[in-house]
Design a protein around this motif. Sequence first.
Motif, PDB file in Angstrom:
ATOM      1  N   ARG A   1      -1.783   4.377  -4.410  1.00  0.00           N
ATOM      2  CA  ARG A   1      -2.598   4.289  -5.620  1.00  0.00           C
ATOM      3  C   ARG A   1      -3.123   2.865  -5.714  1.00  0.00           C
ATOM      4  O   ARG A   1      -2.627   1.967  -5.046  1.00  0.00           O
ATOM      5  CB  ARG A   1      -1.808   4.682  -6.863  1.00  0.00           C
ATOM      6  CG  ARG A   1      -0.612   3.809  -7.157  1.00  0.00           C
ATOM      7  CD  ARG A   1       0.097   4.326  -8.413  1.00  0.00           C
ATOM      8  NE  ARG A   1       1.227   3.541  -8.762  1.00  0.00           N
ATOM      9  CZ  ARG A   1       2.482   3.827  -8.451  1.00  0.00           C
ATOM     10  NH1 ARG A   1       2.760   4.896  -7.757  1.00  0.00           N
ATOM     11  NH2 ARG A   1       3.462   3.056  -8.855  1.00  0.00           N
ATOM     12  N   ASN A   2      -4.110   2.662  -6.526  1.00  0.00           N
ATOM     13  CA  ASN A   2      -4.649   1.334  -6.793  1.00  0.00           C
ATOM     14  C   ASN A   2      -4.104   0.899  -8.147  1.00  0.00           C
ATOM     15  O   ASN A   2      -4.354   1.569  -9.148  1.00  0.00           O
ATOM     16  CB  ASN A   2      -6.173   1.354  -6.822  1.00  0.00           C
ATOM     17  CG  ASN A   2      -6.748   1.771  -5.494  1.00  0.00           C
ATOM     18  OD1 ASN A   2      -6.451   1.183  -4.474  1.00  0.00           O
ATOM     19  ND2 ASN A   2      -7.561   2.803  -5.500  1.00  0.00           N
ATOM     20  N   GLU A   3      -3.338  -0.185  -8.163  1.00  0.00           N
ATOM     21  CA  GLU A   3      -2.734  -0.617  -9.418  1.00  0.00           C
ATOM     22  C   GLU A   3      -2.420  -2.102  -9.360  1.00  0.00           C
ATOM     23  O   GLU A   3      -1.863  -2.595  -8.387  1.00  0.00           O
ATOM     24  CB  GLU A   3      -1.441   0.165  -9.656  1.00  0.00           C
ATOM     25  CG  GLU A   3      -0.709  -0.197 -10.915  1.00  0.00           C
ATOM     26  CD  GLU A   3       0.554   0.628 -11.092  1.00  0.00           C
ATOM     27  OE1 GLU A   3       1.494   0.111 -11.702  1.00  0.00           O
ATOM     28  OE2 GLU A   3       0.619   1.774 -10.615  1.00  0.00           O
ATOM     29  N   GLU A   4      -2.773  -2.797 -10.418  1.00  0.00           N
ATOM     30  CA  GLU A   4      -2.372  -4.181 -10.544  1.00  0.00           C
ATOM     31  C   GLU A   4      -1.052  -4.189 -11.300  1.00  0.00           C
ATOM     32  O   GLU A   4      -1.001  -3.884 -12.491  1.00  0.00           O
ATOM     33  CB  GLU A   4      -3.439  -4.987 -11.281  1.00  0.00           C
ATOM     34  CG  GLU A   4      -3.222  -6.455 -11.134  1.00  0.00           C
ATOM     35  CD  GLU A   4      -4.462  -7.267 -11.442  1.00  0.00           C
ATOM     36  OE1 GLU A   4      -4.294  -8.412 -11.866  1.00  0.00           O
ATOM     37  OE2 GLU A   4      -5.584  -6.757 -11.247  1.00  0.00           O
TER      38      GLU A   4
ATOM     39  N   GLY B   1       0.777  -1.234   0.000  1.00  0.00           N
ATOM     40  CA  GLY B   1       0.000   0.000   0.000  1.00  0.00           C
ATOM     41  C   GLY B   1       0.806   1.279   0.000  1.00  0.00           C
ATOM     42  O   GLY B   1       0.246   2.351  -0.072  1.00  0.00           O
TER      43      GLY B   1
ATOM     44  N   MET C   1      -0.453  -6.542  -6.414  1.00  0.00           N
ATOM     45  CA  MET C   1      -1.419  -5.459  -6.429  1.00  0.00           C
ATOM     46  C   MET C   1      -1.069  -4.400  -5.387  1.00  0.00           C
ATOM     47  O   MET C   1      -0.767  -4.725  -4.246  1.00  0.00           O
ATOM     48  CB  MET C   1      -2.815  -6.003  -6.159  1.00  0.00           C
ATOM     49  CG  MET C   1      -3.902  -4.944  -6.191  1.00  0.00           C
ATOM     50  SD  MET C   1      -5.539  -5.689  -6.115  1.00  0.00           S
ATOM     51  CE  MET C   1      -5.864  -5.814  -7.850  1.00  0.00           C
TER      52      MET C   1
ATOM     53  N   LEU D   1      -2.582  -1.453  -3.260  1.00  0.00           N
ATOM     54  CA  LEU D   1      -3.901  -1.030  -2.783  1.00  0.00           C
ATOM     55  C   LEU D   1      -3.771   0.270  -2.007  1.00  0.00           C
ATOM     56  O   LEU D   1      -2.883   0.413  -1.169  1.00  0.00           O
ATOM     57  CB  LEU D   1      -4.508  -2.097  -1.869  1.00  0.00           C
ATOM     58  CG  LEU D   1      -4.765  -3.449  -2.511  1.00  0.00           C
ATOM     59  CD1 LEU D   1      -5.230  -4.443  -1.473  1.00  0.00           C
ATOM     60  CD2 LEU D   1      -5.781  -3.321  -3.627  1.00  0.00           C
ATOM     61  N   TYR D   2      -4.656   1.184  -2.299  1.00  0.00           N
ATOM     62  CA  TYR D   2      -4.712   2.434  -1.538  1.00  0.00           C
ATOM     63  C   TYR D   2      -6.064   2.544  -0.858  1.00  0.00           C
ATOM     64  O   TYR D   2      -6.170   2.433   0.351  1.00  0.00           O
ATOM     65  CB  TYR D   2      -4.437   3.627  -2.458  1.00  0.00           C
ATOM     66  CG  TYR D   2      -4.525   4.949  -1.745  1.00  0.00           C
ATOM     67  CD1 TYR D   2      -3.735   5.206  -0.635  1.00  0.00           C
ATOM     68  CD2 TYR D   2      -5.394   5.931  -2.175  1.00  0.00           C
ATOM     69  CE1 TYR D   2      -3.816   6.407   0.032  1.00  0.00           C
ATOM     70  CE2 TYR D   2      -5.479   7.139  -1.531  1.00  0.00           C
ATOM     71  CZ  TYR D   2      -4.699   7.379  -0.434  1.00  0.00           C
ATOM     72  OH  TYR D   2      -4.788   8.574   0.231  1.00  0.00           O
ATOM     73  N   ASP D   3      -7.114   2.727  -1.622  1.00  0.00           N
ATOM     74  CA  ASP D   3      -8.445   2.806  -1.037  1.00  0.00           C
ATOM     75  C   ASP D   3      -9.403   1.775  -1.626  1.00  0.00           C
ATOM     76  O   ASP D   3     -10.591   1.839  -1.444  1.00  0.00           O
ATOM     77  CB  ASP D   3      -9.026   4.214  -1.162  1.00  0.00           C
ATOM     78  CG  ASP D   3      -9.120   4.704  -2.594  1.00  0.00           C
ATOM     79  OD1 ASP D   3      -8.808   3.929  -3.521  1.00  0.00           O
ATOM     80  OD2 ASP D   3      -9.496   5.867  -2.788  1.00  0.00           O
ATOM     81  N   LYS D   4      -8.836   0.812  -2.321  1.00  0.00           N
ATOM     82  CA  LYS D   4      -9.619  -0.256  -2.910  1.00  0.00           C
ATOM     83  C   LYS D   4      -9.644  -1.450  -1.944  1.00  0.00           C
ATOM     84  O   LYS D   4      -8.657  -1.733  -1.272  1.00  0.00           O
ATOM     85  CB  LYS D   4      -8.989  -0.680  -4.236  1.00  0.00           C
ATOM     86  CG  LYS D   4      -9.761  -1.730  -4.965  1.00  0.00           C
ATOM     87  CD  LYS D   4      -9.095  -2.013  -6.322  1.00  0.00           C
ATOM     88  CE  LYS D   4      -9.888  -3.044  -7.071  1.00  0.00           C
ATOM     89  NZ  LYS D   4      -9.320  -3.278  -8.390  1.00  0.00           N
TER      90      LYS D   4
END
Length: 87
Positions: free
Chosen positions: A68-71, A64, A77, A79-82
Amino acid sequence: MKEKMMNGMRNLDRVGRKVDYIITHSLYSGFIRSVGYGLYKQDRLTDYLENIKNSVKYSRWFCGYYHRNEEVDKKTMILYDKIVRIV
């Protein structure tokens, strides 16, 4: 920090270096070199995580730190706010 890294590797050795998930704050050096956008530096911790990436069998890796959210790839992966289901 060195003792914590050694302890982490001992724990991974105890489970045959096979886990379902890896959850860390940051990612491994390969990520920093390839898509770190020049914003992040490779260091002892990212090198340690690179060693884990190359020596452990895992299904997914989550982190995290990069906000950012990025695969990154099929197994990694950011994850930020996903929220993702891991079961």
